[in-house]
Design a protein around this motif. Structure first.
Motif, PDB file in Angstrom:
ATOM      1  N   ASP A  93       9.510   4.936  -4.035  1.00 54.56           N
ATOM      2  CA  ASP A  93       9.165   3.697  -3.331  1.00 54.56           C
ATOM      3  C   ASP A  93       8.471   3.993  -2.005  1.00 54.56           C
TER       4      ASP A  93
ATOM      5  N   ASP B  11       6.099   5.938  -1.724  1.00 58.03           N
ATOM      6  CA  ASP B  11       4.682   6.162  -2.027  1.00 58.03           C
ATOM      7  C   ASP B  11       3.872   4.881  -1.927  1.00 58.03           C
ATOM      8  N   THR B  12       4.528   3.750  -2.102  1.00 62.40           N
ATOM      9  CA  THR B  12       3.809   2.477  -2.165  1.00 62.40           C
ATOM     10  C   THR B  12       4.094   1.545  -0.984  1.00 62.40           C
ATOM     11  N   HIS B  13       5.135   1.874  -0.214  1.00 58.69           N
ATOM     12  CA  HIS B  13       5.465   1.062   0.948  1.00 58.69           C
ATOM     13  C   HIS B  13       5.500   1.955   2.195  1.00 58.69           C
TER      14      HIS B  13
END
Length: 350
Positions: free
Chosen positions: A32, A34-36
């Protein structure tokens, strides 16, 4: 003080009421991130906020391979490169802002059992080298953030003192960029804690320090969850005499006790009352080594401590300073486990 992964019940007013200066938490290094933005991750966000309010901060990087059912990635693999990019995202958010960064949370418990050997050392040494290189490149003068290796566990048990733990300490000793290592002595006695601390202190080189970001007698509490409730308590609070300790705690979850009743429960329980000076004695032990950098203790009863409560759940719920889930708020005052609360306060002034 330590909130682990969940700062939701911790606020600065509660911390200041304890005169605490240090706050510690950990961040799971999962996808998580990686995307936030890591600055939105709750542990990181709270520690950055705490730093802005004048508190000293410690962040541990947790690699939960065991929970995820994953093996340690090999150096040079695509998995390792992806993980290092994730590490870089966190470093960009916290390096130079937190006071201490700990590489690893509980490596020997968070790795598959059959990989707790040289493979574990190779992985964490590679991550540490990467973090050291990042700090050197971005903070040539060293910057604010000190580096430690994450916590060794169960060192009071001889079978847990392995070639891998020896190599762990040796790695810390030979790396001048590392200030020391972390320990988590969750034990069943002060004697066990003494063996634990001695193992580490006797192996750390001059100038190296240790953190104790978690510690408790949780293994002792666990042994007494099946005990009958103290007779005096049963009589005073009209509880069936064959009620078990774990059931009393479960009752407090369902309908929080008054502060007086929670205090009476511990004062009337010999297995707890005989160790009411534990926090004071444990800190004395740490300090007398001359090698303690920082120690942090559990601050609040987080939700995971009560989830799935039953006779075999480890009673972490008895450790924190605040009894916010087992004691009802009275006159605007958050419940507490008074013996720990008072000891902690006193230790801040000593």
């Amino acid at each position: 003080m330590n909130f682990n992964e969940d700062p939701s019940d911790m606020n600065f007013a509660r911390i200041r009421a304890l005169s605490a200066k240090w706050i510690r938490g950990f961040v799971p290094m999962t996808d998580d991130l990686d995307t936030h933005s890591p600055t939105r991750q709750r542990s990181i966000a709270r520690l950055l906020d705490a730093g802005g309010h004048g508190f000293k901060t410690i962040l541990s990087l947790k690699f939960p391979f065991l929970t995820l059912g994953q093996s340690l990635p090999q150096v040079g693999s695509e998995e390792m490169e992806a993980l290092l990019k994730r590490v870089d995202r966190v470093l960009h958010a916290v390096m130079g802002k937190v006071d201490i960064l700990t590489i690893g949370n509980e490596p020997f418990l968070e790795t598959k059992k059959d990989e707790r050997d040289t493979r574990l050392n190779v992985f964490y040494e590679h991550v540490a080298a990467h973090v050291i290189a990042y700090r050197k490149k971005n903070f040539p003068q060293g910057g604010k953030t000190r580096l430690y290796m994450g916590a060794l566990n169960r060192l009071d048990e001889k079978e847990e003192r392995t070639k891998a733990t020896e190599r762990w300490v040796a790695f810390v000793n030979r790396k001048p960029e590392l200030d020391g290592l972390d320990i988590h002595p969750h034990v069943d006695s002060l004697q066990a804690a003494g063996a634990y601390v001695q193992y580490v202190v006797s192996r750390l080189d001059k100038g190296k320090k240790f953190l104790a970001t978690e510690f408790s007698l949780v293994q002792l509490w666990e042994k007494h969850m099946g005990d009958r409730v103290p007779a005096a308590y049963a009589e005073k609070y009209r509880v069936p005499p064959n009620t078990r300790v774990w059931q009393v705690i479960g009752n407090a979850f369902e309908k929080p006790f008054s502060q007086k009743r929670w205090d009476d429960f511990f004062a009337m329980s010999p297995w707890f009352a005989s160790h009411k000076d534990y926090l004071t004695k444990q800190m004395q032990m740490f300090r007398e080594t001359g090698k303690l950098a920082v120690a942090t203790y559990g601050v609040t009863q987080i939700e995971s401590m009560r989830t799935g409560w039953g006779p075999h759940k480890q009673p972490w719920i008895l450790n924190p300073l605040y009894a916010n889930r087992t004691v009802k708020e009275e006159n605007g005052k958050t419940g507490r486990t008074t013996v720990w609360f008072d000891s902690f306060r006193a230790l801040q002034d000593s």
